[in-house]
Design an enzyme around this catalytic site. Structure first.
Site, mmCIF file in Angstrom:
data_model
loop_
_atom_site.group_PDB
_atom_site.id
_atom_site.type_symbol
_atom_site.label_atom_id
_atom_site.label_comp_id
_atom_site.label_asym_id
_atom_site.label_seq_id
_atom_site.Cartn_x
_atom_site.Cartn_y
_atom_site.Cartn_z
ATOM 1 N N GLY A 167 55.669 38.859 93.705
ATOM 2 C CA GLY A 167 55.104 38.598 92.371
ATOM 3 C C GLY A 167 53.650 38.170 92.440
ATOM 4 N NE ARG A 174 51.358 37.481 85.265
ATOM 5 C CZ ARG A 174 51.929 37.798 84.127
ATOM 6 N NH1 ARG A 174 51.339 38.652 83.313
ATOM 7 N NH2 ARG A 174 53.072 37.257 83.779
ATOM 8 C CG ASP A 219 63.769 44.178 90.163
ATOM 9 O OD1 ASP A 219 63.659 42.951 90.398
ATOM 10 O OD2 ASP A 219 64.534 44.639 89.290
ATOM 11 C CB VAL A 220 61.937 40.245 94.449
ATOM 12 C CG1 VAL A 220 60.742 40.737 95.227
ATOM 13 C CG2 VAL A 220 61.527 39.431 93.229
ATOM 14 C CG ASN A 235 54.567 33.458 93.338
ATOM 15 O OD1 ASN A 235 54.244 32.335 92.958
ATOM 16 N ND2 ASN A 235 54.254 34.563 92.655
ATOM 17 C CB SER A 262 59.759 24.728 88.700
ATOM 18 O OG SER A 262 59.380 24.116 87.479
ATOM 19 C CE1 TYR A 288 60.727 29.299 85.904
ATOM 20 C CE2 TYR A 288 60.707 26.922 85.551
ATOM 21 C CZ TYR A 288 60.126 28.057 86.086
ATOM 22 O OH TYR A 288 58.958 27.956 86.803
ATOM 23 C CE LYS A 321 61.112 28.953 89.490
ATOM 24 N NZ LYS A 321 60.476 29.733 90.563
ATOM 25 C CB ILE A 368 50.183 25.675 87.447
ATOM 26 C CG1 ILE A 368 50.977 24.747 88.384
ATOM 27 C CG2 ILE A 368 48.963 26.262 88.151
ATOM 28 C CD1 ILE A 368 50.291 23.461 88.788
HETATM 29 P P1 NAP Z 1 53.255 34.783 86.437
HETATM 30 O O1 NAP Z 1 51.797 34.615 86.148
HETATM 31 O O2 NAP Z 1 54.147 35.286 85.360
HETATM 32 O O3 NAP Z 1 53.363 35.715 87.734
HETATM 33 C C1 NAP Z 1 54.622 36.073 88.258
HETATM 34 C C2 NAP Z 1 54.542 37.507 88.710
HETATM 35 O O4 NAP Z 1 55.835 37.904 89.197
HETATM 36 C C3 NAP Z 1 54.181 38.465 87.580
HETATM 37 O O5 NAP Z 1 53.193 39.376 87.991
HETATM 38 C C4 NAP Z 1 55.513 39.134 87.302
HETATM 39 O O6 NAP Z 1 55.433 40.415 86.709
HETATM 40 C C5 NAP Z 1 56.116 39.198 88.680
HETATM 41 N N1 NAP Z 1 57.529 39.500 88.630
HETATM 42 C C6 NAP Z 1 58.408 39.193 87.628
HETATM 43 N N2 NAP Z 1 59.621 39.663 87.903
HETATM 44 C C7 NAP Z 1 59.532 40.293 89.116
HETATM 45 C C8 NAP Z 1 60.454 40.993 89.926
HETATM 46 N N3 NAP Z 1 61.732 41.132 89.545
HETATM 47 N N4 NAP Z 1 60.045 41.515 91.088
HETATM 48 C C9 NAP Z 1 58.745 41.384 91.478
HETATM 49 N N5 NAP Z 1 57.814 40.734 90.746
HETATM 50 C C10 NAP Z 1 58.202 40.187 89.575
HETATM 51 O O7 NAP Z 1 53.892 33.417 86.956
HETATM 52 P P2 NAP Z 1 53.191 32.135 87.627
HETATM 53 O O8 NAP Z 1 52.945 31.145 86.567
HETATM 54 O O9 NAP Z 1 52.077 32.537 88.522
HETATM 55 O O10 NAP Z 1 54.418 31.575 88.490
HETATM 56 C C11 NAP Z 1 54.613 31.926 89.844
HETATM 57 C C12 NAP Z 1 55.791 31.127 90.379
HETATM 58 O O11 NAP Z 1 55.525 29.727 90.239
HETATM 59 C C13 NAP Z 1 57.098 31.378 89.639
HETATM 60 O O12 NAP Z 1 58.190 31.354 90.535
HETATM 61 C C14 NAP Z 1 57.184 30.205 88.683
HETATM 62 O O13 NAP Z 1 58.494 29.926 88.304
HETATM 63 C C15 NAP Z 1 56.573 29.110 89.530
HETATM 64 N N6 NAP Z 1 56.058 27.990 88.739
HETATM 65 C C16 NAP Z 1 55.030 28.189 87.840
HETATM 66 C C17 NAP Z 1 54.564 27.101 87.104
HETATM 67 C C18 NAP Z 1 53.433 27.238 86.130
HETATM 68 O O14 NAP Z 1 53.062 26.230 85.521
HETATM 69 N N7 NAP Z 1 52.847 28.403 85.947
HETATM 70 C C19 NAP Z 1 55.165 25.851 87.261
HETATM 71 C C20 NAP Z 1 56.201 25.709 88.169
HETATM 72 C C21 NAP Z 1 56.621 26.790 88.909
HETATM 73 P P3 NAP Z 1 55.725 40.556 85.102
HETATM 74 O O15 NAP Z 1 54.580 39.893 84.428
HETATM 75 O O16 NAP Z 1 55.805 42.014 84.881
HETATM 76 O O17 NAP Z 1 57.016 39.823 84.818
#
Ligand code: NAP
Length: 244
Positions: A8, A11, A60-61, A87, A139, A152, A156, A185
């Site tokens: 993932g 971005r 697709d993971v 991730n 998370s 979610y 997590k 974040i």
């Molecule tokens: P994000 O910007 O949505 O990036 C996640 C990426 O994973 C997206 O490009 C998404 O594509 C891709 N993805 C989704 N489903 C997938 C699949 N089945 N196979 C392969 N790729 C896939 O998320 P993020 O905020 O950077 O978060 C990254 C990680 O950190 C996640 O595990 C999230 O739960 C964790 N996290 C984030 C936060 C936060 O505040 N942002 C806080 C705690 C934990 P699509 O857009 O097409 O779905």
């Protein structure tokens, strides 16, 4: 040259981790679910500018078969898999009483089953190498729960158990497995929150600001580094003091 796979990673936090590991000298295998995620996106150029090799893999993971093929392709291309960062993750929020079964199942499948899939296949490569680092994205929702995130937070929290199990199963082969638990974040995931939600969240954070993706990437870089060679089965919260 050592190789890192980050799921993932087109971005958000995943892209920041990929860029940081490139700066650390790793060749990078990027992954995302669709080709479209890499359009109008300069992540590959930024990584190559660090002087390392970089390929993107569409998979697709949540699919066991996709992960098997992904790991095989990366191993063939780069020769080793030294770091795996699980991730990829999604949110599909809603109060439990109104949450449809398919919405629950989808989040568990993408966030949780993906960790099993990737750890099983990349872990097998690392076992043969007798070395490797696995870093899982949990998370604060997995540590403390969060209203509106039954699916979610379940995924997590499960990742924390999976991290400790992996550490115990693979530790004797020189493989460490740790998790990071980010708080709030600034990413497209958190941009979706309402102004009211954002204000309430900032009130709870000791540092009174959101985290930046680079602040997650820095801790992941440490966990992948030699300095963390005796750290395994741990969960590091990166939340600006959300809970103490
Ligand atoms: P994000 O910007 O949505 O990036 C996640 C990426 O994973 C997206 O490009 C998404 O594509 C891709 N993805 C989704 N489903 C997938 C699949 N089945 N196979 C392969 N790729 C896939 O998320 P993020 O905020 O950077 O978060 C990254 C990680 O950190 C996640 O595990 C999230 O739960 C964790 N996290 C984030 C936060 C936060 O505040 N942002 C806080 C705690 C934990 P699509 O857009 O097409 O779905």
């Amino acid at each position: 040259m050592a190789t890192a796979i980050i799921t993932g990673s087109a971005r958000g936090i995943g892209a920041a981790i990929a860029l940081r590991l490139a700066k650390d000298g790793y060749d990078i295998a990027l992954n995302d679910i669709s080709e479209g995620m890499f359009e109008n996106n300069d992540i590959m150029d930024k990584i190559k500018a660090e002087g390392v090799q970089c390929e993107k893999y569409i998979a697709d993971v949540s699919s066991h078969a996709d992960c098997e093929n992904l790991v095989k392709a990366v191993k063939e291309r780069f020769g080793s898999i030294d770091v795996l960062v699980n991730n990829a993750g999604i949110t599909r929020d809603g109060l439990m009483m109104r949450m449809a079964e398919d919405v629950y199942d989808l989040v568990i499948s993408v966030n949780q089953k993906s960790v099993f899939n990737m750890t099983k296949f990349a872990g097998a490569v690392m076992m043969k190498q007798k070395s490797g680092r696995i870093i899982n994205l949990s998370s604060v929702a997995g540590l403390y729960g969060n209203a509106g995130q039954m699916n979610y937070s379940a995924s997590k929290a499960a990742i924390i158990g999976m991290t400790k199990t992996t550490a115990k199963e693979l530790g004797s082969r020189g493989i460490t497995c740790n998790a990071v638990a980010p708080g709030f974040i600034q990413t497209p995931m958190t941009d979706k929150l309402t102004e009211e939600q954002k204000k309430a969240i900032l009130n709870m954070i000791a540092m009174k600001r959101y985290g930046q993706v680079e602040e997650i990437a820095g801790v992941v870089s440490f966990l992948a580094s030699k300095d963390a060679s005796y750290v395994t089965g741990q969960v590091i919260e990166i939340s600006g003091g959300l809970s103490m």
